[in-house]
Design an enzyme around this catalytic site. Structure first.
Site, short mmCIF file in Angstrom:
data_model
loop_
_atom_site.label_atom_id
_atom_site.label_comp_id
_atom_site.label_asym_id
_atom_site.label_seq_id
_atom_site.Cartn_x
_atom_site.Cartn_y
_atom_site.Cartn_z
N LYS A 154 112.27 82.82 79.91
CA LYS A 154 111.05 83.66 80.22
C LYS A 154 110.98 84.09 81.62
CE LYS A 154 107.27 81.21 79.06
NZ LYS A 154 106.02 80.35 78.81
N THR A 191 98.10 84.80 82.01
CA THR A 191 98.71 84.43 80.69
C THR A 191 98.18 85.22 79.76
OG1 THR A 191 99.41 82.31 81.48
CG2 THR A 191 99.67 82.79 79.47
N LYS A 232 109.91 71.94 83.35
CA LYS A 232 108.93 71.92 82.70
C LYS A 232 108.64 70.25 82.82
CE LYS A 232 105.52 73.89 80.28
NZ LYS A 232 105.20 75.35 80.20
N GLY A 283 100.30 74.78 85.87
CA GLY A 283 99.53 73.99 84.75
C GLY A 283 100.11 74.29 83.39
N ASP A 284 99.32 73.70 82.46
CA ASP A 284 100.01 73.94 80.87
C ASP A 284 99.01 73.14 80.20
OD1 ASP A 284 102.31 75.30 79.01
OD2 ASP A 284 101.73 73.40 78.27
N GLN A 336 111.44 78.16 79.09
CA GLN A 336 111.24 78.69 80.43
C GLN A 336 112.26 79.41 81.05
OE1 GLN A 336 107.69 77.34 81.17
NE2 GLN A 336 107.63 79.32 82.44
N ASN A 378 92.80 77.86 78.51
CA ASN A 378 93.17 78.93 79.50
C ASN A 378 93.59 80.19 78.89
OD1 ASN A 378 95.45 80.18 81.41
ND2 ASN A 378 93.71 79.70 82.44
N SER A 399 102.55 83.31 88.94
CA SER A 399 102.96 82.20 89.70
C SER A 399 103.89 82.38 90.67
CB SER A 399 103.36 80.86 88.88
OG SER A 399 102.39 80.14 88.21
N LYS A 439 111.17 76.17 87.73
CA LYS A 439 109.52 76.65 87.84
C LYS A 439 109.30 76.59 86.52
CE LYS A 439 105.86 78.63 89.40
NZ LYS A 439 105.12 77.35 88.77
#
Ligand code: NDP
Ligand code: 2IT
Length: 450
Positions: free
Chosen positions: A118, A213, A130, A169-170, A115, A244, A382, A94
């Site tokens: 996290k 976020t 990622k 997204g990123d 990630q 964002n 998410s 993810k």
């Protein structure tokens, strides 16, 4: 059982650099975790014997592919796409997709590695991944972005799925791109499942994913201040970025009585002594997210100051939220911020502070929440979007607001548990690294050698 060789941190990093030549961002991210984890596992033989850190720092797989698309003038363009699937010990891979000209394998490996920890910290069943591309969405028409996304997904769809790998997204990938990507995924597979998150609300997106976020990063700041007997009321806040994460961080700062005085983009930063209040934030969001303009326009609109090519860190303030990109706070800038009396830093972007800068902050006993803890609210929602999609139901907004607040509070508690020193100072970097590591490591031990 054989007693394994105990390599030390230096030997481990030498090996990592040799195996991953030139990947400086990846080295940096691994070092930050390894430095804490080596101390923690010093007397825990099983983690050495099973080579856990060595294995977490070797992605399960890296997929790299050509992405051809046609621009509006009929020219054929070629970009490179990637998906780094780092670790799926505690759930499907993810993590987001980044579209930016700077994207390369090192950056995506650092992001996928981060990630992994996290996602573990969120308490939800998600592994780490990622992906992205060196495609630059700036200046492209909607049709060009659509054709790029369709071509990108034409390859990526072989490697992702709701129980395999769930992108989101990123940088450079927002609602528009997720729409095009999900549309193509659905068309290719003839399925409607939660294979991407950050989707529009009309087609399976979760309430508050967009805000999560930025809000979460401010909740982490709030919890750190509260732990130290303070709050956000009346505090001046430096924010970088205007995408964002930055804009919803500013929104939450305003909700909690703080005052954001800066924002930035890749052209420079604005300083607004009045504060980016609700009305000014609405302008900024429209400027950056809808019109995709440059931040100088904000300064012109409100008579604020614009500093071309600079970052906000020399402005004196109480707290800082870096929300643009990696390594955007240099060691020298960290020193300047400490000299100006900064009390707390909460990292909305991924790895925004240089390695030595982090040491400057922690040595100066500044409250410092590292990105893997501070910005975990986005991927947490998410994860809950995945749950809602699996159950084919949408939860109420207030439920998700409460869940986000609780998850961030739990992450803060985990950091305190593993990061509290004898003098009472909480090393959130250490706390986050160890708390994130344990769950993934123990799952890997349970699987044996796979
Ligand atoms: P956006 O694309 O929405 O916004 C990115 C912002 O950062 C823009 O203001 C952009 O300026 C600026 N920026 C990007 N690259 C650079 C650079 N090299 N130098 C200076 N400024 C730059 O991205 P997000 O807000 O989603 O992401 C921001 C950060 O937060 C990233 O580090 C991302 O990994 C991290 N993050 C994002 C999450 C999410 O849910 N979206 C979740 C967790 C972390 P410009 O407009 O000029 O390009
Ligand atoms: O860095 C991140 O946590 C993200 N870009 C969000 C990932 C996600 O899957 O929501």
């Amino acid at each position: 059982m054989a007693v394994s060789d105990h390599v030390n941190l230096d030997e481990f990093m030498t090996g990592l650099r040799r195996r991953n030549p030139g990947e400086t961002e990846f080295h940096q991210a691994v070092y930050e975790v390894a430095a804490n984890v080596f101390d923690f596992i010093a007397d825990k033989e099983i983690y050495h014997e099973m080579q856990i850190l060595r294995r977490i720092a070797e992605p399960d797989r890296i997929i790299s592919f050509r992405v051809c698309w046609e621009d509006d003038n009929g020219n054929i363009r070629v970009n490179r796409g990637y998906r780094v699937q780092n670790n799926n010990s505690i759930g499907p891979y993810k993590g987001g997709l980044r579209f930016h000209p700077s994207v390369n394998q090192s950056i995506l490996k650092f992001l996928a590695f981060e990630q992994t920890f996290k996602n573990s910290l969120t308490g939800l069943p998600m592994g780490g991944g990622k992906g992205g591309s060196d495609f630059n969405p700036k200046g492209k028409s909607n049709n060009e972005v659509m054709r790029f996304c369709q071509s990108f997904m034409t390859e990526l769809h072989r490697h992702v799925g709701e129980d395999t790998d769930v992108p989101a997204g990123d940088i450079g990938v927002g609602a528009r791109e997720i729409g095009y990507l999900f549309g193509q995924w659905k068309r290719l597979t003839n399925k409607f499942t939660g294979t991407l998150t950050g989707k529009g609300r009309e087609y399976g997106g979760s309430p508050i994913r967009t805000e999560a976020t930025g809000y979460g990063t401010v909740y982490m700041l709030q919890d750190m201040l509260q732990q130290a007997g303070e709050d956000l009321e009346g505090k001046t806040c430096l924010v970088s970025g205007s995408g964002n994460v930055a804009t919803y961080a500013i929104e939450k700062i305003n909700h909690l009585g703080g005052k954001a005085v800066t924002a930035s983009d890749s052209s420079g930063f604005v300083y607004d002594a009045h504060g980016i209040d609700t009305e000014r934030l609405a302008f900024l969001m429209e400027l950056k997210n809808v019109r995709r303009g440059r931040i100088e326009e904000y300064a012109k609109e409100f008579g604020a100051e614009f500093y071309a090519g600079e970052r906000p860190w020399r402005v004196a303030a109480d707290v800082a939220l870096p929300c643009a990109t990696q390594n955007e706070i240099s060691t020298a800038e960290a020193q300047t911020m400490i000299g100006n009396g900064i009390k707390a830093v909460s990292e909305g972007a991924n790895m925004p502070t240089e390695q030595e800068g982090i040491h400057e902050f922690t040595n100066a006993k500044v409250l410092f929440a590292p990105s893997k803890a501070a910005n975990a609210g986005g991927v947490a929602i998410s994860g809950l979007e995945m749950s809602q999609n699996s159950a084919r139901i949408t939860w109420k907004e207030q439920e998700l607001q409460d869940l986000l607040r609780n998850i961030m509070g739990d992450i803060h508690t985990s950091c305190v548990e593993y990061g509290k020193g004898e003098d009472g100072y909480i090393d959130y970097v250490k706390g986050a690294n160890i708390a994130g590591f344990i769950k993934v490591a123990d799952a890997m031990i349970a699987y044996g050698v796979v």
